[in-house]
Design a protein around this motif. Structure first.
Motif: not given
Length: 405
Positions: A117-140
């Motif tokens: 439930a705590d993550n429901q608000d973030n489902l619609h965010l573009p990947d570029t708006c999730k810094y940690e996820m975006s950084f991980y995909y770029k830098q591993r």
């Protein structure tokens, strides 16, 4: 398990491709031109989200997720022709389909993962708006975070753990980069004191094309609002609006601004008649500034001439130390800041500013084992107390009497 195999394929492909420097530069050029249209990171995150709850017994669902992943990459193929991550993803999909004996024909609807439930608000965010996820995909790897705190009369813990006490009266830049401008206004605590405290905080979260509209936050004494200047509590009308939110922490009496699109958390609080700030920011974001923006209190501290001597040699020092020990168990730099404030103001209650600063550091500081910094154990510690005072005197003589000529 499947996700880990996929990430291994991606990493291997990237490393192999990087061996061909000329070809790599060509691909990178194309990538930058089409970066705004390429949506491979979104495809990646959708696949990871859809398979994070699966195990080997759910092979059919995994194949459905793979086909959906493949369909997503096909939709963005034209825009991603120069993107290394895109090409490694396509290769990874083919290998995983062979490994799991998946047919390229069939259902492509994504299995719906269970989302807390705590993550429901973030489902619609573009990947570029999730810094940690975006950084991980770029830098591993996960980003490196930096912490800065400014509190009391007036103490700074810079991004690089240098503790300073500064006069810095008036308006001063704290952070000034491509994403955030943070400024403090400091006022003297009394006419006869050469020390100051924060009286106003202004933060400008700059326009981010895919995530937020520009937002301005401002706090003053006795007015620490839980809203931006325009009355909003998030980043505006864009898809990534909730990647910038303000939260009023009623139990602890402070405001927390979470800017997940740049991986940053800012805490603003009022303690007595002073304001304080604490900020956690990725090193990549903190370093995104030009040479003209090099004066930043969190980055380099205050100018040399503005630094005040560290000294607790005073006949009331023992009483001040006893008061500080009520809330601080370790006699580190925070402890010295507490003692300093009591001695220069004569107000024992001012110790609360340091107590709260330590709470903020415990909440945000990325390396808990390095939270405490001691005068004789840290290579970046402040300079001996007599030296800045000597430099201040020489500077005045130089300006007024041409002392050196």
């Amino acid at each position: 398990m499947q996700v880990n195999i996929f990430l291994t394929f991606q990493t291997t492909a990237l490393i192999m491709t990087c061996k061909y420097e000329g070809f790599r530069m060509c691909l990178l050029t194309c990538r930058f031109k089409l970066m705004s249209q390429c949506r491979i990171l979104r495809c990646n995150s959708q696949f990871v989200s859809a398979t994070s709850h699966l195990d080997d017994s759910l092979n059919e669902d995994f194949c459905i997720a793979l086909r959906s992943y493949s369909w997503c990459t096909q939709r963005t193929a034209w825009f991603c022709r120069g993107d290394l991550i895109y090409h490694s993803a396509v290769q990874g999909i083919e290998d995983l389909m062979i490994q799991h004996n998946c047919s390229k024909d069939g259902k492509v609807s994504l299995p719906r993962p269970h989302v807390p439930a705590d993550n429901q608000d973030n489902l619609h965010l573009p990947d570029t708006c999730k810094y940690e996820m975006s950084f991980y995909y770029k830098q591993r790897q996960k980003p490196t975070y930096l912490y800065c705190g400014i509190f009391g009369n007036l103490h700074i813990r810079t991004f690089y753990n240098d503790f300073q006490t500064c006069r810095v009266q008036g308006a001063w830049p704290v952070i000034d980069n491509n994403y955030l401008t943070l400024q403090l206004t400091n006022a003297p605590i009394a006419p006869h004191h050469n020390i100051s405290a924060i009286s106003k905080v202004t933060a400008i979260f700059k326009n981010s094309k895919e995530c937020i509209d520009q937002k301005v936050y401002q706090a003053e004494m006795d007015n620490v609002p839980a809203a931006f200047v325009d009355g909003s509590v998030n980043g505006g009308l864009r898809n990534g609006a909730n990647s910038l939110v303000i939260k009023k922490m009623l139990s602890t009496g402070h405001v927390e601004i979470q800017a997940s699109y740049i991986g940053t958390t800012l805490i603003v609080r009022q303690v007595g008649q002073h304001l304080s700030i604490a900020i956690l920011m990725p090193e990549e974001v903190a370093s995104s500034h030009t040479e003209d923006q090099d004066l930043q209190l969190c980055l380099t501290g205050c100018p040399f001439i503005e630094r005040l001597p560290w000294t607790t040699h005073h006949h009331n020092a023992q009483r001040a130390k006893a008061k500080c020990k009520e809330g601080l168990l370790v006699e580190d730099y925070y402890f010295e800041c507490c003692v300093f404030d009591i001695l220069v103001t004569g107000n024992p209650n001012i110790s609360l500013a340091t107590f709260k600063a330590v709470e903020d550091a415990k909440m945000l500081y990325p390396a808990k084992d390095l939270l405490h910094v001691f005068r004789n154990s840290w290579p970046g510690r402040p300079i001996p107390s007599c030296l800045p005072l000597l430099v201040s005197v020489l500077w005045v003589l130089f300006c007024n009497n041409n002392f050196f000529f």
